[in-house]
Design a protein around this motif. Structure first.
Motif, PDB file in Angstrom:
ATOM      1  N   UNK A   1       0.842  -1.191   0.000  1.00  0.00           N
ATOM      2  CA  UNK A   1       0.000   0.000   0.000  1.00  0.00           C
ATOM      3  C   UNK A   1       0.881   1.245   0.000  1.00  0.00           C
ATOM      4  N   UNK A   2       0.565   2.174  -0.883  1.00  0.00           N
ATOM      5  CA  UNK A   2       1.276   3.452  -0.943  1.00  0.00           C
ATOM      6  C   UNK A   2       0.642   4.386   0.091  1.00  0.00           C
ATOM      7  N   UNK A   3       1.338   4.610   1.207  1.00  0.00           N
ATOM      8  CA  UNK A   3       0.760   5.427   2.282  1.00  0.00           C
ATOM      9  C   UNK A   3       0.514   6.868   1.845  1.00  0.00           C
ATOM     10  N   UNK A   4       1.305   7.355   0.888  1.00  0.00           N
ATOM     11  CA  UNK A   4       1.091   8.732   0.424  1.00  0.00           C
ATOM     12  C   UNK A   4      -0.243   8.855  -0.303  1.00  0.00           C
ATOM     13  N   UNK A   5      -0.628   7.809  -1.018  1.00  0.00           N
ATOM     14  CA  UNK A   5      -1.920   7.814  -1.704  1.00  0.00           C
ATOM     15  C   UNK A   5      -3.064   7.803  -0.689  1.00  0.00           C
ATOM     16  N   UNK A   6      -2.906   6.996   0.360  1.00  0.00           N
ATOM     17  CA  UNK A   6      -3.920   6.948   1.416  1.00  0.00           C
ATOM     18  C   UNK A   6      -3.993   8.302   2.124  1.00  0.00           C
ATOM     19  N   UNK A   7      -2.834   8.895   2.381  1.00  0.00           N
ATOM     20  CA  UNK A   7      -2.794  10.187   3.078  1.00  0.00           C
ATOM     21  C   UNK A   7      -3.499  11.267   2.265  1.00  0.00           C
ATOM     22  N   UNK A   8      -3.298  11.265   0.957  1.00  0.00           N
ATOM     23  CA  UNK A   8      -3.983  12.255   0.110  1.00  0.00           C
ATOM     24  C   UNK A   8      -5.496  12.090   0.210  1.00  0.00           C
ATOM     25  N   UNK A   9      -5.948  10.836   0.212  1.00  0.00           N
ATOM     26  CA  UNK A   9      -7.389  10.577   0.283  1.00  0.00           C
ATOM     27  C   UNK A   9      -7.966  11.038   1.617  1.00  0.00           C
ATOM     28  N   UNK A  10      -7.233  10.818   2.706  1.00  0.00           N
ATOM     29  CA  UNK A  10      -7.706  11.241   4.030  1.00  0.00           C
ATOM     30  C   UNK A  10      -7.738  12.761   4.113  1.00  0.00           C
ATOM     31  N   UNK A  11      -6.707  13.410   3.606  1.00  0.00           N
ATOM     32  CA  UNK A  11      -6.621  14.871   3.656  1.00  0.00           C
ATOM     33  C   UNK A  11      -7.772  15.531   2.909  1.00  0.00           C
ATOM     34  N   UNK A  12      -8.278  14.857   1.886  1.00  0.00           N
ATOM     35  CA  UNK A  12      -9.357  15.414   1.067  1.00  0.00           C
ATOM     36  C   UNK A  12     -10.745  15.166   1.652  1.00  0.00           C
ATOM     37  N   UNK A  13     -10.823  14.492   2.805  1.00  0.00           N
ATOM     38  CA  UNK A  13     -12.119  14.250   3.433  1.00  0.00           C
ATOM     39  C   UNK A  13     -12.694  15.553   3.994  1.00  0.00           C
ATOM     40  N   UNK A  14     -14.014  15.652   4.103  1.00  0.00           N
ATOM     41  CA  UNK A  14     -14.643  16.871   4.626  1.00  0.00           C
ATOM     42  C   UNK A  14     -14.144  17.224   6.030  1.00  0.00           C
ATOM     43  N   UNK A  15     -13.792  18.481   6.239  1.00  0.00           N
ATOM     44  CA  UNK A  15     -13.382  19.043   7.533  1.00  0.00           C
ATOM     45  C   UNK A  15     -11.988  18.617   7.995  1.00  0.00           C
ATOM     46  N   UNK A  16     -11.322  17.730   7.278  1.00  0.00           N
ATOM     47  CA  UNK A  16      -9.974  17.315   7.678  1.00  0.00           C
ATOM     48  C   UNK A  16      -8.989  18.415   7.304  1.00  0.00           C
ATOM     49  N   UNK A  17      -8.216  18.874   8.293  1.00  0.00           N
ATOM     50  CA  UNK A  17      -7.275  19.973   8.059  1.00  0.00           C
ATOM     51  C   UNK A  17      -5.842  19.499   7.859  1.00  0.00           C
ATOM     52  N   UNK A  18      -5.499  18.351   8.424  1.00  0.00           N
ATOM     53  CA  UNK A  18      -4.156  17.789   8.254  1.00  0.00           C
ATOM     54  C   UNK A  18      -4.219  16.299   8.563  1.00  0.00           C
ATOM     55  N   UNK A  19      -3.322  15.538   7.961  1.00  0.00           N
ATOM     56  CA  UNK A  19      -3.335  14.089   8.191  1.00  0.00           C
ATOM     57  C   UNK A  19      -1.954  13.500   7.947  1.00  0.00           C
ATOM     58  N   UNK A  20      -1.658  12.454   8.689  1.00  0.00           N
ATOM     59  CA  UNK A  20      -0.442  11.667   8.493  1.00  0.00           C
ATOM     60  C   UNK A  20      -0.819  10.193   8.566  1.00  0.00           C
ATOM     61  N   UNK A  21      -0.398   9.430   7.580  1.00  0.00           N
ATOM     62  CA  UNK A  21      -0.708   7.997   7.542  1.00  0.00           C
ATOM     63  C   UNK A  21       0.562   7.204   7.816  1.00  0.00           C
ATOM     64  N   UNK A  22       0.487   6.311   8.796  1.00  0.00           N
ATOM     65  CA  UNK A  22       1.632   5.496   9.193  1.00  0.00           C
ATOM     66  C   UNK A  22       1.219   4.033   9.277  1.00  0.00           C
ATOM     67  N   UNK A  23       2.204   3.161   9.188  1.00  0.00           N
ATOM     68  CA  UNK A  23       1.938   1.732   9.346  1.00  0.00           C
ATOM     69  C   UNK A  23       2.467   1.277  10.700  1.00  0.00           C
ATOM     70  N   UNK A  24       1.579   0.756  11.524  1.00  0.00           N
ATOM     71  CA  UNK A  24       1.955   0.241  12.841  1.00  0.00           C
ATOM     72  C   UNK A  24       2.499  -1.175  12.681  1.00  0.00           C
ATOM     73  N   UNK A  25       3.727  -1.397  13.155  1.00  0.00           N
ATOM     74  CA  UNK A  25       4.408  -2.695  13.082  1.00  0.00           C
ATOM     75  C   UNK A  25       4.372  -3.275  11.668  1.00  0.00           C
ATOM     76  N   UNK A  26       4.957  -2.575  10.692  1.00  0.00           N
ATOM     77  CA  UNK A  26       4.941  -3.053   9.307  1.00  0.00           C
ATOM     78  C   UNK A  26       5.619  -4.405   9.156  1.00  0.00           C
ATOM     79  N   UNK A  27       5.010  -5.244   8.335  1.00  0.00           N
ATOM     80  CA  UNK A  27       5.586  -6.551   8.059  1.00  0.00           C
ATOM     81  C   UNK A  27       5.259  -7.608   9.075  1.00  0.00           C
TER      82      UNK A  27
END
Length: 424
Positions: A1-27
Motif C-alpha cells: 500500500x502506498x501510504x502517500x496515496x492513502x494520506x492524500x485521500x484522508x486529507x481530502x475528506x470533509x473538515x480534515x485539516x491535516x493528516x499523516x498515515x503510518x503503518x503500525x508494526x509493518x511486516x
C-alpha cells in the motif's frame, strides 16, 4: 500500500485539516494502517467519523482503508515535520491500556454460556494483541468480528486460539458467521455432539464434497478457454498485493509472458484449478500447480528475474528433503484472488484453494504438496490449520542477487519466505 496515496485521500475528506498515515508494526502479522488527522469540526461526534470512514471506502480499495484516529493537533519535531515516532508510541500506549467489557446476553444454557465467554475472550485478546480493538468499549454476541477490526491475518489466529482451548470451528465457518453469536452457536453445536458430522468441520482437511458443493464458490480444473481470465487475475493480484513485486516495481505486464508460456503445460498436467462464483460464474481465484519434478520450462526477465532467482535459491536448499520421483510431489506455484474480493472473501477463497490442493493431491495419488509462502495470511492457513511443516525460513530483505543488487531491501526483516510441505 502506498501510504502517500492513502494520506492524500484522508486529507481530502470533509473538515480534515491535516493528516499523516503510518503503518503500525509493518511486516508483522499485527500491522495496521493508521491515519492520524485533525479536523475543523470542533463538535465532531462518532457519527461524523463513521461518515468519514464511509466516504473513504468509496475512494480507496478495501485493503487500503486505514484506521481513522482524530487528534487535537499533530505533534511536530523542531524542524516542523510530524513526529511520527511519538504518534506510534502514543498509539501503542493507548492500545495496551484499553480493556473492553465482555457482555453476554440471550444465552440461557450453561454450556453455551461457557463457550460464549471463551470465544469472546479469545476475540478480545486477538484484536487487542494484533493491533486492533483499542477503540472497543464492549464486545457482545451481536458484534461482527471484521467490523471490530478483524482482518485476514488475525481471523486465522482467532480460529487457532479457539481450537487451542479445545473447541472445534472451521475457518470458513467463522468467516461466514453473521456475528459472534453465530460463531458461538457453531462451536457449541460441535462441542455438544463430537460424533456428529458438524463436529468434523474443525478438522484439518475438508472432504471433496465439502469443497465442490460449496454454495458460494465452485472449483474447476484449469481449461484452455480460461487463459485470459486466469492470467489477468493472477498478474494483477501479484503485482498489486505481493511485497516482493511491490518492492521491485513489477507490473501485471511483466507476468503476462511467463504465465502465458506455461499455461498449456499446466492445462495438460491437470493439477491447476480456478474458483468460480456460483451465481455469476465469474472466475474469482486461481491456483497454478505442477509436478515438482516435471516443472514447465519458462523464461523470465527483469524485474521478475530477482523474484524467481530468489525463490529458486531458497527452494533448491530444501528439495533434497522431498520425495524424488515424478508423480510424488505437487508444487503449489501461484495462488491468487481477485483484487475486488473483500477480507472475508479472501479468507474463504484461500482456505478453499488450500483444501482443494490437498484433496486433488489425494485424488491423483501424490504423496505431498510443496510451496513457498511469502504471504502471512496464506502461511497461517497452511501451518496452523492444514498442518504444513516448515522446511526453511528466509528473511526476504536479506537476499543479494548475483548481479549485486538487493532488490528487496525495502521489505521489513519480519517478512519471511517459508518453504513448507504437507504429506497427504
Amino acid at each position: 500500500v502506498d501510504t502517500s496515496e492513502v494520506q492524500r485521500a484522508v486529507t481530502q475528506l470533509p473538515d480534515v485539516t491535516a493528516a499523516t498515515v503510518l503503518c503500525y508494526k509493518p511486516g508483522q502479522i499485527q500491522q495496521t494502517l493508521l491515519a492520524f488527522y485533525t479536523s475543523s469540526n470542533r463538535d465532531e461526534q462518532p457519527q461524523h467519523q463513521k461518515l468519514l470512514e464511509e466516504t473513504l471506502s468509496t475512494r480507496l480499495s478495501h485493503y487500503m482503508l486505514p484506521k481513522l484516529l482524530r487528534l487535537e493537533c499533530l505533534p511536530l519535531l523542531v524542524n516542523g515535520k510530524v513526529d511520527r515516532q511519538m504518534l506510534l508510541a502514543d498509539y501503542e500506549t493507548n492500545r495496551k491500556e484499553h480493556q473492553s467489557e465482555i457482555v453476554i446476553e440471550g444465552v440461557a444454557d450453561t454450556g453455551e454460556r461457557q463457550v460464549a465467554e471463551d470465544v469472546l475472550g479469545v476475540v478480545q485478546e486477538t484484536l487487542l494483541a494484533e493491533g486492533g480493538g483499542e477503540s472497543l468499549t464492549r464486545i457482545t454476541l451481536d458484534d461482527n468480528f471484521f467490523l471490530m477490526g478483524g482482518n485476514s491475518l488475525n481471523v486465522v489466529l482467532a480460529v487457532v486460539s479457539i481450537r487451542d482451548i479445545g473447541y472445534k470451528i472451521g475457518l470458513t465457518d467463522f468467516v461466514e458467521a453473521k456475528n459472534l453469536r453465530g460463531v458461538v452457536e457453531k462451536v457449541h453445536k460441535a462441542a455438544s455432539d463430537s460424533q456428529s458430522s458438524s463436529a468434523t468441520k474443525g478438522s484439518s482437511v475438508c472432504s471433496k464434497s465439502c469443497i465442490i458443493e460449496d454454495s458460494t464458490y465452485t472449483c474447476h480444473i484449469l481449461e484452455p478457454d480460461m487463459q485470459n481470465a486466469v492470467v489477468g487475475l493472477l498478474s494483477t493480484c501479484f503485482s498489486t498485493k505481493s511485497d516482493m513485486e511491490l518492492a521491485t516495481g513489477a507490473t501485471a505486464d511483466d507476468f503476462f509472458p511467463i504465465l502465458n508460456s506455461i499455461y498449456n503445460d499446466l492445462v495438460l498436467q491437470r493439477l491447476s484449478f480456478v474458483v468460480k462464483d456460483s451465481t455469476s460464474g465469474k472466475i474469482v481465484a486461481a491456483a497454478l500447480n505442477f509436478d515438482l519434478h516435471a516443472e514447465p520450462p519458462f523464461d523470465y526477465f527483469y524485474p521478475l528475474t530477482w523474484t524467481f532467482d530468489f525463490l529458486e535459491e531458497v527452494e533448491s536448499k530444501v528439495r533434497h528433503k522431498l520425495p524424488k520421483n515424478v508423480g510424488e510431489v505437487i508444487h503449489s506455484f501461484m495462488m491468487g484472488t481477485g483484487i475486488e474480493m473483500s477480507t472475508q472473501q479472501n479468507i474463504q477463497l484461500i482456505e478453499l484453494m488450500e483444501e482443494r490442493n490437498i484433496s486433488l493431491a489425494k485424488e491423483r495419488k501424490y504423496k505431498a504438496i510443496f510451496t513457498t509462502n511469502t504471504s502471512d495470511a496464506t502461511r497461517y492457513v497452511c501451518d496452523d490449520l492444514l498442518n504444513y511443516t516448515t522446511l526453511s525460513e528466509t528473511a526476504i530483505c536479506s537476499y543479494t542477487h548475483p548481479d549485486g543488487v538487493k532488490p528487496f531491501a525495502s521489505i521489513p526483516d519480519t517478512i519471511m519466505a517459508a518453504c513448507t510441505v504437507v504429506y497427504v
